[in-house]
Scaffold this motif. Structure first.
Motif, PDB file in Angstrom:
ATOM      1  N   THR A 174       8.163   2.372   5.882  1.00 39.58           N
ATOM      2  CA  THR A 174       7.581   1.787   4.958  1.00 39.58           C
ATOM      3  C   THR A 174       5.615   1.485   5.278  1.00 39.58           C
ATOM      4  O   THR A 174       5.308   1.831   6.098  1.00 39.58           O
ATOM      5  CB  THR A 174       8.275   0.198   5.691  1.00 39.58           C
ATOM      6  N   ALA A 175       5.093   1.184   4.177  1.00 38.34           N
ATOM      7  CA  ALA A 175       3.677   0.964   4.249  1.00 38.34           C
ATOM      8  C   ALA A 175       3.314   1.335   2.386  1.00 38.34           C
ATOM      9  O   ALA A 175       4.180   0.740   1.576  1.00 38.34           O
ATOM     10  CB  ALA A 175       3.395   2.706   4.348  1.00 38.34           C
ATOM     11  N   VAL A 176       2.438   0.656   2.517  1.00 42.65           N
ATOM     12  CA  VAL A 176       1.907   0.523   1.399  1.00 42.65           C
ATOM     13  C   VAL A 176       0.655   1.741   0.834  1.00 42.65           C
ATOM     14  O   VAL A 176       0.128   1.995   1.263  1.00 42.65           O
ATOM     15  CB  VAL A 176       0.260  -0.644   1.159  1.00 42.65           C
ATOM     16  N   TYR A 177       1.527   2.080  -0.238  1.00 43.46           N
ATOM     17  CA  TYR A 177       0.896   3.775  -0.712  1.00 43.46           C
ATOM     18  C   TYR A 177       0.480   3.994  -1.398  1.00 43.46           C
ATOM     19  O   TYR A 177       0.284   3.062  -2.597  1.00 43.46           O
ATOM     20  CB  TYR A 177       2.548   4.860  -1.152  1.00 43.46           C
ATOM     21  N   TYR A 178      -0.752   4.660  -1.632  1.00 42.36           N
ATOM     22  CA  TYR A 178      -1.867   4.588  -2.030  1.00 42.36           C
ATOM     23  C   TYR A 178      -2.548   5.757  -2.702  1.00 42.36           C
ATOM     24  O   TYR A 178      -2.543   6.998  -1.851  1.00 42.36           O
ATOM     25  CB  TYR A 178      -3.397   3.713  -1.628  1.00 42.36           C
ATOM     26  N   CYS A 179      -3.005   6.461  -3.640  1.00 36.60           N
ATOM     27  CA  CYS A 179      -3.225   7.635  -4.877  1.00 36.60           C
ATOM     28  C   CYS A 179      -4.835   7.461  -4.513  1.00 36.60           C
ATOM     29  O   CYS A 179      -5.909   6.201  -4.691  1.00 36.60           O
ATOM     30  CB  CYS A 179      -2.594   7.907  -5.545  1.00 36.60           C
ATOM     31  N   ALA A 180      -5.697   8.281  -4.341  1.00 43.53           N
ATOM     32  CA  ALA A 180      -6.931   8.218  -4.349  1.00 43.53           C
ATOM     33  C   ALA A 180      -7.788  10.196  -4.981  1.00 43.53           C
ATOM     34  O   ALA A 180      -6.971  10.653  -5.184  1.00 43.53           O
ATOM     35  CB  ALA A 180      -7.869   8.243  -2.980  1.00 43.53           C
ATOM     36  N   ALA A 181      -9.103   9.416  -5.966  1.00 42.46           N
ATOM     37  CA  ALA A 181      -9.761  10.875  -6.323  1.00 42.46           C
ATOM     38  C   ALA A 181      -9.973  11.292  -6.094  1.00 42.46           C
ATOM     39  O   ALA A 181     -11.508  10.750  -5.442  1.00 42.46           O
ATOM     40  CB  ALA A 181      -8.951  10.701  -8.130  1.00 42.46           C
ATOM     41  N   ASP A 236      -7.854  16.530 -14.102  1.00 46.54           N
ATOM     42  CA  ASP A 236      -7.452  17.942 -14.386  1.00 46.54           C
ATOM     43  C   ASP A 236      -9.136  18.536 -13.331  1.00 46.54           C
ATOM     44  O   ASP A 236      -8.860  19.675 -12.796  1.00 46.54           O
ATOM     45  CB  ASP A 236      -7.802  18.887 -15.526  1.00 46.54           C
ATOM     46  N   TYR A 237      -9.568  17.870 -13.649  1.00 42.81           N
ATOM     47  CA  TYR A 237     -10.574  18.104 -12.411  1.00 42.81           C
ATOM     48  C   TYR A 237     -11.076  17.068 -10.628  1.00 42.81           C
ATOM     49  O   TYR A 237     -12.038  17.869 -10.526  1.00 42.81           O
ATOM     50  CB  TYR A 237     -12.691  17.961 -13.127  1.00 42.81           C
ATOM     51  N   TYR A 238      -9.549  16.731 -11.065  1.00 43.90           N
ATOM     52  CA  TYR A 238      -9.922  15.785  -9.569  1.00 43.90           C
ATOM     53  C   TYR A 238      -8.430  16.679  -8.756  1.00 43.90           C
ATOM     54  O   TYR A 238      -7.460  16.571  -8.567  1.00 43.90           O
ATOM     55  CB  TYR A 238      -9.683  14.327 -10.267  1.00 43.90           C
ATOM     56  N   ALA A 239      -9.188  16.764  -7.813  1.00 43.74           N
ATOM     57  CA  ALA A 239      -7.675  15.810  -6.296  1.00 43.74           C
ATOM     58  C   ALA A 239      -7.342  15.026  -6.339  1.00 43.74           C
ATOM     59  O   ALA A 239      -8.433  13.501  -6.568  1.00 43.74           O
ATOM     60  CB  ALA A 239      -8.354  17.237  -5.263  1.00 43.74           C
ATOM     61  N   ILE A 240      -6.016  14.538  -6.048  1.00 43.90           N
ATOM     62  CA  ILE A 240      -5.211  13.621  -6.366  1.00 43.90           C
ATOM     63  C   ILE A 240      -4.789  13.676  -4.236  1.00 43.90           C
ATOM     64  O   ILE A 240      -4.229  14.194  -3.689  1.00 43.90           O
ATOM     65  CB  ILE A 240      -4.112  13.336  -6.515  1.00 43.90           C
ATOM     66  N   GLY A 241      -5.642  13.047  -3.728  1.00 41.15           N
ATOM     67  CA  GLY A 241      -4.767  12.476  -2.297  1.00 41.15           C
ATOM     68  C   GLY A 241      -3.842  11.069  -2.014  1.00 41.15           C
ATOM     69  O   GLY A 241      -3.872  10.826  -2.928  1.00 41.15           O
ATOM     70  N   TRP A 242      -3.065  11.392  -1.723  1.00 44.95           N
ATOM     71  CA  TRP A 242      -1.802  10.435  -1.389  1.00 44.95           C
ATOM     72  C   TRP A 242      -2.037   9.805   0.400  1.00 44.95           C
ATOM     73  O   TRP A 242      -1.908  11.081   1.160  1.00 44.95           O
ATOM     74  CB  TRP A 242       0.147  10.642  -1.655  1.00 44.95           C
ATOM     75  N   PHE A 243      -2.301   8.801  -0.151  1.00 47.42           N
ATOM     76  CA  PHE A 243      -1.960   7.989   1.789  1.00 47.42           C
ATOM     77  C   PHE A 243      -1.480   6.579   1.753  1.00 47.42           C
ATOM     78  O   PHE A 243      -1.055   6.161   0.793  1.00 47.42           O
ATOM     79  CB  PHE A 243      -3.789   7.615   1.688  1.00 47.42           C
ATOM     80  N   ARG A 244      -1.202   6.530   3.332  1.00 46.01           N
ATOM     81  CA  ARG A 244      -0.163   5.024   2.934  1.00 46.01           C
ATOM     82  C   ARG A 244      -0.587   4.526   4.289  1.00 46.01           C
ATOM     83  O   ARG A 244      -1.703   4.778   5.299  1.00 46.01           O
ATOM     84  CB  ARG A 244       1.296   5.408   3.516  1.00 46.01           C
ATOM     85  N   GLN A 245      -0.047   2.818   4.672  1.00 47.50           N
ATOM     86  CA  GLN A 245      -1.501   2.323   5.483  1.00 47.50           C
ATOM     87  C   GLN A 245      -0.271   0.880   5.994  1.00 47.50           C
ATOM     88  O   GLN A 245       0.203   0.823   4.793  1.00 47.50           O
ATOM     89  CB  GLN A 245      -2.358   1.368   4.795  1.00 47.50           C
ATOM     90  N   ALA A 246       0.731   1.402   7.071  1.00 48.69           N
ATOM     91  CA  ALA A 246       1.234   0.430   7.128  1.00 48.69           C
ATOM     92  C   ALA A 246       0.975  -0.649   8.575  1.00 48.69           C
ATOM     93  O   ALA A 246      -0.110  -0.668   8.408  1.00 48.69           O
ATOM     94  CB  ALA A 246       2.505   0.795   8.534  1.00 48.69           C
ATOM     95  N   PRO A 247       1.108  -1.580   8.017  1.00 46.38           N
ATOM     96  CA  PRO A 247       0.904  -3.178   8.919  1.00 46.38           C
ATOM     97  C   PRO A 247       0.240  -3.227  10.112  1.00 46.38           C
ATOM     98  O   PRO A 247       1.096  -2.119  11.122  1.00 46.38           O
ATOM     99  CB  PRO A 247       2.131  -4.506   8.669  1.00 46.38           C
ATOM    100  N   GLY A 248      -1.221  -3.027  10.315  1.00 44.10           N
ATOM    101  CA  GLY A 248      -0.939  -3.059  11.899  1.00 44.10           C
ATOM    102  C   GLY A 248      -2.032  -1.721  12.159  1.00 44.10           C
ATOM    103  O   GLY A 248      -2.502  -1.474  13.486  1.00 44.10           O
ATOM    104  N   LYS A 249      -1.982  -0.288  11.345  1.00 46.21           N
ATOM    105  CA  LYS A 249      -1.711   0.658  11.772  1.00 46.21           C
ATOM    106  C   LYS A 249      -3.395   1.440  10.708  1.00 46.21           C
ATOM    107  O   LYS A 249      -3.196   0.876   9.551  1.00 46.21           O
ATOM    108  CB  LYS A 249      -0.940   1.510  11.609  1.00 46.21           C
TER     109      LYS A 249
END
Length: 126
Positions: free
Chosen positions: A92-99, A30-43
């Motif tokens: 296409t990438a690995v998708y991460y969430c972060a708080a 409730d008190y956190y922002a959540i970011g979604w990020f992604r990382q493709a190979p070599g990027k």
């Protein structure tokens, strides 16, 4: 202990859609922002979008999405979702969430976030 777990990734054909989940344990989102990020190979890791903490749930989306990304929050399930439609091979990438607590998503960057999940692979291919 604060923990984030992403799920929902997989292999999808171009034009398909996915809903990724980011579920928290050990704390309430409730008190956190959540970011979604992604990382493709070599990027470098790049932002996909972000939902702010606080009641208005202000959202930010990267221009690269062209309106294909939607982030939503289910407080009852302590989960934040990332819906992606019209998937392209370049998604296409690995998708991460972060708080990050008490954070407003203006122009989010990875260094703004202190807690990360392990990532979920999204592969878009015919």
């Amino acid at each position: 202990q604060l923990q984030l777990v992403e799920s929902g990734g997989g292999l999808v054909q171009p034009g398909g859609s996915l809903r990724l989940s980011c579920t928290a344990s050990g704390f309430t989102l409730d008190y956190y922002a959540i970011g979604w990020f992604r990382q493709a190979p070599g990027k470098e890791r790049e932002v996909v979008g972000c939902i702010s903490s606080g009641g208005d749930d202000h959202t930010y989306y990267a221009d690269s999405g062209n309106g294909r990304f939607t982030i939503s929050r289910d407080k009852g399930k302590n989960t934040v979702y990332l819906q992606i439609i019209g998937l392209k091979p370049e998604d296409t990438a690995v998708y991460y969430c972060a708080a990050q607590p008490y954070y407003y998503c203006s122009i989010p960057t990875p260094t703004d976030f202190g807690s990360w999940g392990q990532g979920t692979q999204v592969t878009v291919s015919a």
